[in-house]
Design an enzyme around this catalytic site. Sequence first.
Site, mmCIF file in Angstrom:
data_model
loop_
_atom_site.group_PDB
_atom_site.id
_atom_site.type_symbol
_atom_site.label_atom_id
_atom_site.label_comp_id
_atom_site.label_asym_id
_atom_site.label_seq_id
_atom_site.Cartn_x
_atom_site.Cartn_y
_atom_site.Cartn_z
ATOM 1 N N ALA A 65 -3.509 -3.802 5.652
ATOM 2 C CA ALA A 65 -4.203 -3.440 6.805
ATOM 3 C C ALA A 65 -5.741 -3.367 6.475
ATOM 4 C CB ALA A 65 -3.898 -2.256 7.752
ATOM 5 N N GLY A 110 0.311 -3.282 5.302
ATOM 6 C CA GLY A 110 0.648 -4.258 6.441
ATOM 7 C C GLY A 110 0.994 -5.751 6.133
ATOM 8 N N GLU A 113 4.666 -5.497 5.667
ATOM 9 C CA GLU A 113 5.027 -5.295 6.811
ATOM 10 C C GLU A 113 5.330 -6.588 7.693
ATOM 11 O OE1 GLU A 113 2.417 -2.065 7.715
ATOM 12 O OE2 GLU A 113 4.231 -0.965 8.600
ATOM 13 N N GLU A 133 0.654 3.117 1.234
ATOM 14 C CA GLU A 133 0.013 4.035 2.456
ATOM 15 C C GLU A 133 -0.170 5.401 1.938
ATOM 16 O OE1 GLU A 133 2.157 1.722 3.024
ATOM 17 O OE2 GLU A 133 1.586 0.508 4.608
HETATM 18 N N1 COA Z 1 -8.412 -3.401 3.304
HETATM 19 C C1 COA Z 1 -9.880 -3.528 3.219
HETATM 20 N N2 COA Z 1 -10.288 -4.232 2.046
HETATM 21 C C2 COA Z 1 -9.751 -4.758 0.957
HETATM 22 C C3 COA Z 1 -8.110 -4.343 1.051
HETATM 23 C C4 COA Z 1 -7.720 -3.658 2.197
HETATM 24 N N3 COA Z 1 -6.347 -3.458 2.284
HETATM 25 N N4 COA Z 1 -7.597 -4.681 -0.126
HETATM 26 C C5 COA Z 1 -8.712 -5.462 -0.833
HETATM 27 N N5 COA Z 1 -9.732 -5.227 -0.123
HETATM 28 C C6 COA Z 1 -11.182 -5.756 -0.616
HETATM 29 C C7 COA Z 1 -11.619 -4.855 -1.748
HETATM 30 O O1 COA Z 1 -12.494 -3.774 -0.997
HETATM 31 C C8 COA Z 1 -12.710 -5.846 -2.104
HETATM 32 O O2 COA Z 1 -13.622 -5.926 -1.529
HETATM 33 P P1 COA Z 1 -15.418 -5.973 -1.921
HETATM 34 O O3 COA Z 1 -15.307 -7.196 -2.982
HETATM 35 O O4 COA Z 1 -16.195 -6.124 -0.861
HETATM 36 O O5 COA Z 1 -15.467 -4.574 -2.643
HETATM 37 C C9 COA Z 1 -11.955 -6.985 -2.171
HETATM 38 O O6 COA Z 1 -10.782 -7.026 -1.096
HETATM 39 C C10 COA Z 1 -11.263 -7.580 -3.630
HETATM 40 O O7 COA Z 1 -10.466 -6.353 -3.918
HETATM 41 P P2 COA Z 1 -10.475 -5.656 -5.448
HETATM 42 O O8 COA Z 1 -9.888 -4.374 -5.038
HETATM 43 O O9 COA Z 1 -11.858 -5.982 -6.086
HETATM 44 O O10 COA Z 1 -9.264 -6.741 -6.039
HETATM 45 P P3 COA Z 1 -8.413 -6.296 -7.148
HETATM 46 O O11 COA Z 1 -7.773 -7.466 -7.813
HETATM 47 O O12 COA Z 1 -9.176 -5.587 -8.145
HETATM 48 O O13 COA Z 1 -7.289 -5.270 -6.643
HETATM 49 C C11 COA Z 1 -5.630 -4.619 -5.024
HETATM 50 C C12 COA Z 1 -6.496 -5.728 -5.733
HETATM 51 C C13 COA Z 1 -4.630 -5.218 -3.803
HETATM 52 C C14 COA Z 1 -4.743 -3.978 -5.794
HETATM 53 C C15 COA Z 1 -6.742 -3.881 -4.451
HETATM 54 O O14 COA Z 1 -7.433 -4.552 -3.748
HETATM 55 C C16 COA Z 1 -5.995 -2.763 -3.275
HETATM 56 O O15 COA Z 1 -5.408 -1.651 -3.878
HETATM 57 N N6 COA Z 1 -6.145 -2.771 -2.094
HETATM 58 C C17 COA Z 1 -5.544 -1.929 -1.145
HETATM 59 C C18 COA Z 1 -4.126 -2.089 -1.033
HETATM 60 C C19 COA Z 1 -3.614 -1.089 0.055
HETATM 61 O O16 COA Z 1 -3.558 -0.045 -0.166
HETATM 62 N N7 COA Z 1 -2.966 -1.574 0.952
HETATM 63 C C20 COA Z 1 -2.501 -1.147 2.293
HETATM 64 C C21 COA Z 1 -3.457 -0.636 2.960
HETATM 65 S S1 COA Z 1 -2.599 0.429 4.617
#
Ligand code: COA
Length: 257
Positions: A65, A110, A113, A133
């Site tokens: 999400a 999400g 999910e 989460e």
């Molecule tokens: N919500 C909002 N933005 C997200 C996102 C999310 N769930 N997951 C990734 N993004 C965004 C990042 O903020 C970043 O945006 P920016 O370039 O404007 O800063 C962009 O997507 C790229 O992500 P980044 O973190 O730079 O890529 P990465 O390859 O280093 O890491 C992940 C990838 C998936 C490991 C990392 O983005 C992450 O941990 N995301 C959240 C996962 C999460 O907790 N999901 C559950 C949410 S309830």
Amino acid sequence: MYQTLLTSLDNHIFIITINRPDKLNALNKTVMDELSTVIDEAYVNEDIRSVIITGVGPKAFVAGADISEFVGLSKEQGMALAKKGQQLFDKIENCPKPIVAAVNGFAFGGGCELALSCHFIYASENAKFGQPEVNLGLIPGYGGTQRLTQVIGRNRAMEVLMSGNTFTAKEAMDYGIVNNVVSSEELLSRSKEILTTIHSRAPIAVSKIIECVNNFDHTQQGYDFEIKKFGECFATDDMKEGTSAFLEKRKANFKGN
Ligand code: COA
């Protein structure tokens, strides 16, 4: 037509690609609203016989999400968000046409999910799954605690959900989340292949299987539901065609009525 989705129709397979590459296809309000509209289309459009949901790019299916939309929400707003997510994912789960998640990268929160709400999952070798989460002080709210537990069992679900640890496509297959792990290049073609097989089967029977499996119940209720649906098949032309074709040693030509 959509801001955050790409759609195409290939041999009656409707391919929905979530298209927010700069945010790793995170589910914001627009994605959720557009997914709801596009799934409604899948329910009613007779040209659509099945659906594939995937994410744009080589890196992410859906990275969760959209976390930026969580900031400042009240308890009531959090509940409303979860309810909306659950309604969308229930709509996917209960679609009378098969929906496959083609998981092409990160399927976190999400995203995991969403994949679990589809009828089954094919994944690319680089796919990664997880419910992280707890790292945000949250729990899954779009049905994750329920669907994951149903698929992988209580103890594994407890570990996955409490640790927030991510796991590979191969591990997801060992857990029973993923049916098939293939190369990234083959992910869509292999997903289409299984759906083409399903297209050759009796469509009403396929829909009734979705209903019965979704109504799985340890009690007599699940078995009673199956009796009802089995009986209903006898009222279809497809059942008459399928049984006649077998006895006449020819290929069945199902019309979906
Ligand atoms: N919500 C909002 N933005 C997200 C996102 C999310 N769930 N997951 C990734 N993004 C965004 C990042 O903020 C970043 O945006 P920016 O370039 O404007 O800063 C962009 O997507 C790229 O992500 P980044 O973190 O730079 O890529 P990465 O390859 O280093 O890491 C992940 C990838 C998936 C490991 C990392 O983005 C992450 O941990 N995301 C959240 C996962 C999460 O907790 N999901 C559950 C949410 S309830």
